[in-house]
Motif scaffolding. Sequence first.
Motif, PDB file in Angstrom:
ATOM      1  N   SER A  67      52.921  33.412  34.776  1.00 37.04           N
ATOM      2  CA  SER A  67      51.885  32.776  35.601  1.00 37.04           C
ATOM      3  C   SER A  67      52.510  31.837  36.621  1.00 37.04           C
ATOM      4  CB  SER A  67      50.900  32.018  34.711  1.00 37.04           C
ATOM      5  OG  SER A  67      50.230  32.896  33.826  1.00 37.04           O
ATOM      6  N   THR A  71      52.542  32.569  40.681  1.00 38.55           N
ATOM      7  CA  THR A  71      51.947  31.520  41.527  1.00 38.55           C
ATOM      8  C   THR A  71      52.922  31.086  42.616  1.00 38.55           C
ATOM      9  OG1 THR A  71      50.557  30.715  39.712  1.00 38.55           O
ATOM     10  CG2 THR A  71      51.004  29.189  41.522  1.00 38.55           C
ATOM     11  N   LYS A  72      54.180  30.868  42.226  1.00 35.21           N
ATOM     12  CA  LYS A  72      55.191  30.428  43.192  1.00 35.21           C
ATOM     13  C   LYS A  72      55.469  31.505  44.238  1.00 35.21           C
ATOM     14  CE  LYS A  72      59.954  28.718  43.388  1.00 35.21           C
ATOM     15  NZ  LYS A  72      61.167  28.369  42.594  1.00 35.21           N
ATOM     16  N   GLY A  75      51.641  32.116  46.217  1.00 35.32           N
ATOM     17  CA  GLY A  75      50.894  30.992  46.783  1.00 35.32           C
ATOM     18  C   GLY A  75      49.471  30.898  46.271  1.00 35.32           C
ATOM     19  N   GLN A  76      49.115  31.705  45.290  1.00 38.26           N
ATOM     20  CA  GLN A  76      47.770  31.630  44.724  1.00 38.26           C
ATOM     21  C   GLN A  76      47.638  30.431  43.784  1.00 38.26           C
ATOM     22  OE1 GLN A  76      47.924  35.678  43.046  1.00 38.26           O
ATOM     23  NE2 GLN A  76      46.166  36.195  44.341  1.00 38.26           N
ATOM     24  N   ARG A  77      46.386  30.100  43.458  1.00 35.47           N
ATOM     25  CA  ARG A  77      46.154  29.005  42.517  1.00 35.47           C
ATOM     26  C   ARG A  77      46.591  29.410  41.123  1.00 35.47           C
ATOM     27  NH1 ARG A  77      40.748  26.207  41.944  1.00 35.47           N
ATOM     28  NH2 ARG A  77      40.122  28.301  41.248  1.00 35.47           N
ATOM     29  N   LEU A  78      47.211  28.464  40.412  1.00 36.86           N
ATOM     30  CA  LEU A  78      47.696  28.748  39.064  1.00 36.86           C
ATOM     31  C   LEU A  78      46.556  29.178  38.149  1.00 36.86           C
ATOM     32  CD1 LEU A  78      49.938  28.755  36.932  1.00 36.86           C
ATOM     33  CD2 LEU A  78      49.509  26.305  36.580  1.00 36.86           C
ATOM     34  N   GLN A  79      45.375  28.561  38.291  1.00 37.93           N
ATOM     35  CA  GLN A  79      44.258  28.918  37.434  1.00 37.93           C
ATOM     36  C   GLN A  79      43.852  30.379  37.626  1.00 37.93           C
ATOM     37  OE1 GLN A  79      44.551  26.291  39.362  1.00 37.93           O
ATOM     38  NE2 GLN A  79      43.501  24.464  38.546  1.00 37.93           N
ATOM     39  N   ASP A  80      43.822  30.829  38.884  1.00 44.23           N
ATOM     40  CA  ASP A  80      43.426  32.209  39.180  1.00 44.23           C
ATOM     41  C   ASP A  80      44.447  33.200  38.619  1.00 44.23           C
ATOM     42  OD1 ASP A  80      41.220  31.249  40.495  1.00 44.23           O
ATOM     43  OD2 ASP A  80      42.160  31.326  42.481  1.00 44.23           O
ATOM     44  N   TYR A  83      44.303  33.266  34.754  1.00 48.44           N
ATOM     45  CA  TYR A  83      43.121  33.984  34.274  1.00 48.44           C
ATOM     46  C   TYR A  83      43.336  35.495  34.390  1.00 48.44           C
ATOM     47  CZ  TYR A  83      38.336  35.667  33.869  1.00 48.44           C
ATOM     48  OH  TYR A  83      37.207  36.334  33.470  1.00 48.44           O
TER      49      TYR A  83
END
Length: 443
Positions: A67, A71-72, A75-80, A83
């Motif tokens: 995750s 994310t890194k 560039g997406q949100r870690l929560q997204d 999930y």
Amino acid sequence: MDMTETACWPMAEQMIMGTALMDRKAVVDFATCIEPKHFSDPIVARDYALLIEMWNKGESVDLLTASMYVTKSTGQRLQDVAYRLTDYTRRVASTIYAKQHAAVLVDLWKTRRIKEISGRMYSMAPGVDVNEMRSELATLMADTAQSVTMAEATVSELSYEFHNSPAEARPMAWGIPGIDDLCGAAKGTLTVIGARPASGKSALAINMALNIAKFTKVWFVSLEMPKADIVARVNARTTGINLGFILQKRLSDDERDRIAKAGEDHADVMENLLINHAGSISTIDFMAQATRKVERDGFGLIVVDYMQLMTPDPKLFKTEYDRVTEISRVLRRTARDLDVPILALSQLRRKDGNDSAPSMTDLRSSGQIEQDAHVIILLSKSENGIRVNVAKNRNGVTGDFDVWSDLSCGRIGSKPIEHTMNDTRPALPSWTEAINTKDNAPF
């Protein structure tokens, strides 16, 4: 499009991702047989590519580190991301079927690609170049052949299977003295015959094919000789009649009777010998036809005369070396995949003077042929007939020896036939008769 297949694609893809996140050992298996292109969903394909990237760097592949890495990288949100990756794992009850799920995913990709290419072919406007689609099909078949199989067994299991296999699994004899002492027509092997012009390579191939046709069906792919020449050579071989007289249709009444009787006596062999005399065949068509001949019709030997006349995709293989390399690989792969012996004739490089005995380096684009062939047989003329050199024999010994031959009737290895007759052979027409006769006119 089949709705069942459409529903299977995302489920299979997400299960692969979930398995990879839950079992690091599964990542090792997936990395060798699954690529991002095998996924239909671009988001899942990207996530899988990043997981393999992590594995290649030696990083731990689990839900938390994956995750963070995705994310890194995106560039997406870690929560997204967390999930989405967690949702992958919810679809997996157990990871013990990882290999089977990988095979399902690759099979679905193959089906999807074939449908895509076929659909574009059907929808093409007249006059559109089809080479691009042929290239894609060739690439797809190459990818399919190179995919990693999951067939594994211990040496103990394989040894038991080998030593308890039925007698029918033994190599068939070629029917040529000397050659049979060193090698046979073993299943799954590629045998290459190389010789300079007029050295008897086509005659030897026909002799071998006729001998094998006593026991099984033979598919003879003739890319050099027209069908009339093949029929004439077979008739000369079975009767001992001079090949030139048969080709010129200068047969006596006795010789005609001998050909008719030979056809009756060897009817079973003639029925088992199927001649493909189209004059050209692509590597794609060859693999497709060979599969039908072996798996559907039960053919037990394939002969190609000669291999350099096969036509790989010109867009993928532009140089002569690349062409011959691909042909050699296709022949070997077909023999292995269909578990059938293939006998292929090969050209030799041109040399100043033809007196020296050929070597394996004389085979055109010899590097790949030497590597792929299980057996390489080189021919040259000798005082006693034909000099045979078994230059390579992966499963046995090599050696060279003389074999009796009478190339006037295409007989190799078998004793000559004695005949007494009243010669009623017609003479060739004079030039005046030829130009005044429509059937014999030279133009």
